[in-house]
Design a protein around this motif. Sequence first.
Motif, PDB file in Angstrom:
ATOM      1  N   SER A  75      -4.847  -3.706   7.498  1.00  0.00           N
ATOM      2  CA  SER A  75      -4.077  -4.788   6.878  1.00  0.00           C
ATOM      3  C   SER A  75      -4.298  -6.103   7.609  1.00  0.00           C
ATOM      4  CB  SER A  75      -2.583  -4.438   6.868  1.00  0.00           C
ATOM      5  OG  SER A  75      -2.323  -3.291   6.090  1.00  0.00           O
ATOM      6  N   LEU A  76      -4.340  -6.050   8.929  1.00  0.00           N
ATOM      7  CA  LEU A  76      -4.635  -7.251   9.709  1.00  0.00           C
ATOM      8  C   LEU A  76      -6.036  -7.769   9.392  1.00  0.00           C
ATOM      9  CD1 LEU A  76      -3.159  -6.105  13.144  1.00  0.00           C
ATOM     10  CD2 LEU A  76      -2.397  -8.108  11.856  1.00  0.00           C
ATOM     11  N   TYR A  77      -6.986  -6.854   9.328  1.00  0.00           N
ATOM     12  CA  TYR A  77      -8.374  -7.229   9.052  1.00  0.00           C
ATOM     13  C   TYR A  77      -8.496  -7.858   7.663  1.00  0.00           C
ATOM     14  CZ  TYR A  77     -13.480  -6.631   8.783  1.00  0.00           C
ATOM     15  OH  TYR A  77     -14.830  -6.840   8.658  1.00  0.00           O
ATOM     16  N   LEU A  78      -7.856  -7.245   6.669  1.00  0.00           N
ATOM     17  CA  LEU A  78      -7.922  -7.745   5.298  1.00  0.00           C
ATOM     18  C   LEU A  78      -7.167  -9.054   5.151  1.00  0.00           C
ATOM     19  CD1 LEU A  78      -8.701  -7.453   2.354  1.00  0.00           C
ATOM     20  CD2 LEU A  78      -6.795  -5.848   2.057  1.00  0.00           C
ATOM     21  N   ALA A  79      -6.003  -9.162   5.788  1.00  0.00           N
ATOM     22  CA  ALA A  79      -5.216 -10.392   5.703  1.00  0.00           C
ATOM     23  C   ALA A  79      -5.978 -11.573   6.288  1.00  0.00           C
ATOM     24  CB  ALA A  79      -3.881 -10.216   6.423  1.00  0.00           C
ATOM     25  N   GLY A  80      -6.739 -11.327   7.346  1.00  0.00           N
ATOM     26  CA  GLY A  80      -7.557 -12.394   7.916  1.00  0.00           C
ATOM     27  C   GLY A  80      -8.561 -12.929   6.920  1.00  0.00           C
ATOM     28  N   LYS A  81      -9.126 -12.060   6.099  1.00  0.00           N
ATOM     29  CA  LYS A  81     -10.065 -12.500   5.067  1.00  0.00           C
ATOM     30  C   LYS A  81      -9.342 -13.245   3.957  1.00  0.00           C
ATOM     31  CE  LYS A  81     -13.360  -8.693   5.727  1.00  0.00           C
ATOM     32  NZ  LYS A  81     -14.040  -7.548   5.063  1.00  0.00           N
ATOM     33  N   VAL A  82      -8.212 -12.692   3.505  1.00  0.00           N
ATOM     34  CA  VAL A  82      -7.467 -13.304   2.399  1.00  0.00           C
ATOM     35  C   VAL A  82      -7.019 -14.717   2.750  1.00  0.00           C
ATOM     36  CG1 VAL A  82      -5.352 -13.148   1.009  1.00  0.00           C
ATOM     37  CG2 VAL A  82      -6.696 -11.089   1.476  1.00  0.00           C
ATOM     38  N   PHE A 142       0.828  -1.199   0.000  1.00  0.00           N
ATOM     39  CA  PHE A 142       0.000   0.000   0.000  1.00  0.00           C
ATOM     40  C   PHE A 142       0.867   1.255   0.000  1.00  0.00           C
ATOM     41  CE2 PHE A 142      -2.286   3.349   2.340  1.00  0.00           C
ATOM     42  CZ  PHE A 142      -3.416   3.471   1.553  1.00  0.00           C
ATOM     43  N   PHE A 143       1.908   1.253   0.827  1.00  0.00           N
ATOM     44  CA  PHE A 143       2.748   2.442   0.909  1.00  0.00           C
ATOM     45  C   PHE A 143       3.784   2.513  -0.213  1.00  0.00           C
ATOM     46  CE2 PHE A 143       1.152   2.816   5.319  1.00  0.00           C
ATOM     47  CZ  PHE A 143       0.713   4.127   5.222  1.00  0.00           C
ATOM     48  N   CYS A 144       3.799   1.523  -1.087  1.00  0.00           N
ATOM     49  CA  CYS A 144       4.516   1.670  -2.352  1.00  0.00           C
ATOM     50  C   CYS A 144       3.716   2.545  -3.316  1.00  0.00           C
ATOM     51  CB  CYS A 144       4.759   0.300  -2.998  1.00  0.00           C
ATOM     52  SG  CYS A 144       6.095  -0.624  -2.250  1.00  0.00           S
ATOM     53  N   GLU A 145       2.416   2.592  -3.101  1.00  0.00           N
ATOM     54  CA  GLU A 145       1.527   3.346  -3.982  1.00  0.00           C
ATOM     55  C   GLU A 145       1.144   4.706  -3.408  1.00  0.00           C
ATOM     56  OE1 GLU A 145       0.700   2.209  -6.908  1.00  0.00           O
ATOM     57  OE2 GLU A 145       1.436   0.147  -6.715  1.00  0.00           O
ATOM     58  N   ILE A 146       1.185   4.831  -2.084  1.00  0.00           N
ATOM     59  CA  ILE A 146       0.689   6.018  -1.401  1.00  0.00           C
ATOM     60  C   ILE A 146       1.789   6.626  -0.537  1.00  0.00           C
ATOM     61  CG2 ILE A 146      -1.032   6.887   0.243  1.00  0.00           C
ATOM     62  CD1 ILE A 146      -2.265   6.018  -2.366  1.00  0.00           C
ATOM     63  N   GLU A 147       1.858   7.937  -0.494  1.00  0.00           N
ATOM     64  CA  GLU A 147       2.829   8.608   0.367  1.00  0.00           C
ATOM     65  C   GLU A 147       2.529   8.318   1.835  1.00  0.00           C
ATOM     66  OE1 GLU A 147       5.509  10.318  -0.436  1.00  0.00           O
ATOM     67  OE2 GLU A 147       5.170  10.066  -2.591  1.00  0.00           O
ATOM     68  N   LEU A 148       3.595   8.220   2.628  1.00  0.00           N
ATOM     69  CA  LEU A 148       3.446   7.829   4.031  1.00  0.00           C
ATOM     70  C   LEU A 148       2.585   8.800   4.817  1.00  0.00           C
ATOM     71  CD1 LEU A 148       4.197   5.999   6.410  1.00  0.00           C
ATOM     72  CD2 LEU A 148       6.301   7.330   6.687  1.00  0.00           C
ATOM     73  N   ASP A 149       2.717  10.099   4.526  1.00  0.00           N
ATOM     74  CA  ASP A 149       1.983  11.091   5.316  1.00  0.00           C
ATOM     75  C   ASP A 149       0.541  11.282   4.856  1.00  0.00           C
ATOM     76  OD1 ASP A 149       2.515  12.286   2.932  1.00  0.00           O
ATOM     77  OD2 ASP A 149       3.522  14.051   3.751  1.00  0.00           O
ATOM     78  N   ALA A 150       0.099  10.497   3.872  1.00  0.00           N
ATOM     79  CA  ALA A 150      -1.270  10.640   3.379  1.00  0.00           C
ATOM     80  C   ALA A 150      -2.287  10.007   4.320  1.00  0.00           C
ATOM     81  CB  ALA A 150      -1.397  10.027   1.984  1.00  0.00           C
ATOM     82  N   TYR A 151      -1.888   8.933   5.017  1.00  0.00           N
ATOM     83  CA  TYR A 151      -2.798   8.222   5.916  1.00  0.00           C
ATOM     84  C   TYR A 151      -2.044   7.798   7.170  1.00  0.00           C
ATOM     85  CZ  TYR A 151      -5.827   7.947   1.814  1.00  0.00           C
ATOM     86  OH  TYR A 151      -6.597   8.274   0.723  1.00  0.00           O
ATOM     87  N   ASP A 152      -2.784   7.612   8.232  1.00  0.00           N
ATOM     88  CA  ASP A 152      -2.198   7.137   9.489  1.00  0.00           C
ATOM     89  C   ASP A 152      -1.679   5.718   9.283  1.00  0.00           C
ATOM     90  OD1 ASP A 152      -1.554   6.287  12.007  1.00  0.00           O
ATOM     91  OD2 ASP A 152      -3.494   6.713  12.907  1.00  0.00           O
ATOM     92  N   PRO A 153      -0.377   5.475   9.407  1.00  0.00           N
ATOM     93  CA  PRO A 153       0.153   4.135   9.138  1.00  0.00           C
ATOM     94  C   PRO A 153      -0.392   3.069  10.086  1.00  0.00           C
ATOM     95  CG  PRO A 153       1.849   5.547  10.087  1.00  0.00           C
ATOM     96  CD  PRO A 153       0.697   6.430   9.740  1.00  0.00           C
ATOM     97  N   TYR A 154      -0.724   3.444  11.309  1.00  0.00           N
ATOM     98  CA  TYR A 154      -1.262   2.452  12.236  1.00  0.00           C
ATOM     99  C   TYR A 154      -2.701   2.075  11.882  1.00  0.00           C
ATOM    100  CZ  TYR A 154       2.870   2.793  15.163  1.00  0.00           C
ATOM    101  OH  TYR A 154       4.169   2.739  15.625  1.00  0.00           O
ATOM    102  N   LEU A 155      -3.462   3.011  11.349  1.00  0.00           N
ATOM    103  CA  LEU A 155      -4.787   2.662  10.848  1.00  0.00           C
ATOM    104  C   LEU A 155      -4.656   1.722   9.653  1.00  0.00           C
ATOM    105  CD1 LEU A 155      -7.859   2.933  10.705  1.00  0.00           C
ATOM    106  CD2 LEU A 155      -7.529   5.009   9.314  1.00  0.00           C
ATOM    107  N   VAL A 156      -3.717   2.005   8.771  1.00  0.00           N
ATOM    108  CA  VAL A 156      -3.457   1.114   7.633  1.00  0.00           C
ATOM    109  C   VAL A 156      -3.036  -0.262   8.135  1.00  0.00           C
ATOM    110  CG1 VAL A 156      -1.988   0.719   5.616  1.00  0.00           C
ATOM    111  CG2 VAL A 156      -2.860   3.012   6.092  1.00  0.00           C
ATOM    112  N   ALA A 157      -2.243  -0.302   9.185  1.00  0.00           N
ATOM    113  CA  ALA A 157      -1.805  -1.579   9.756  1.00  0.00           C
ATOM    114  C   ALA A 157      -2.990  -2.375  10.300  1.00  0.00           C
ATOM    115  CB  ALA A 157      -0.778  -1.335  10.860  1.00  0.00           C
ATOM    116  N   MET A 158      -3.883  -1.708  11.011  1.00  0.00           N
ATOM    117  CA  MET A 158      -5.062  -2.391  11.550  1.00  0.00           C
ATOM    118  C   MET A 158      -5.939  -2.925  10.425  1.00  0.00           C
ATOM    119  SD  MET A 158      -5.828   0.395  14.571  1.00  0.00           S
ATOM    120  CE  MET A 158      -7.320  -0.351  15.215  1.00  0.00           C
TER     121      MET A 158
END
Length: 230
Positions: free
Chosen positions: A78-85, A60-76
């Motif tokens: 990511s955990l939620y999405l990975a559980g589905k995948v 995700f952060f290869c596509e989006i600048e780090l300061d665009a979104y809270d990285p810890y929200l993205v991490a949470m």
Amino acid sequence: MEARGPDSCGGGDAARGAEGRPAPEARVHFRVTRFIMEAGVKLGMQSIPIATACTIYHKFFCEIELDAYDPYLVAMSSLYLAGKVEEQHLRTRDIINVSNRYFHPGSEPLELDSRFWALRDSIVQCELLMLRVLRFQVSFQHPHKYLLHYLISLKNWLNRYSWQRTPVSVTAWALLRDSYHGGLCLRFRAQHIAVAVIHLALQAYGVEVPAEAEAEKPWWQIYTMDTEIP
């Protein structure tokens, strides 16, 4: 061993700052992926779903600048999405409570108030954003199955005493886990990462592969040929 992505994606020169030190972005990603790993363990996730969560985060952060979104929200998310995948589904409430305990040790679980529901909605909305940014390409081939196969083969190849007295296997698995703090998973093939961590573990303990000097090819080339493990 060839990289399969640009240096700016998941490491490389772009992850280095002055005097060869990790750039600020790399340090942030290290801390956040450490959070993903620790939260994943507390949530009872297995190693593959945790690896998928880290990979989703880095991609995700290869596509989006780090300061665009809270990285810890993205991490949470990511955990939620990975559980589905990986079919190890997680409840958003569990992710929120584990994360809250991570940032505020000893705190009580959040009440089901407006703050909780706002955070839950943020996780879900962020998940949808990540899927769109990643073009729904969130399934990955991880080095784990290759590492397991290679270690079993190497164990039968090496001297039994050398294998038993040195924790090559444990070290290789630890190195693989630590590799997800950065974006190696995006830059190199799974087979190559598996061989690399074994090679480093062997070097760390001074273990030599039998008949390596007499062989026509290095031992690792046998493993990195274009073969697939079902």
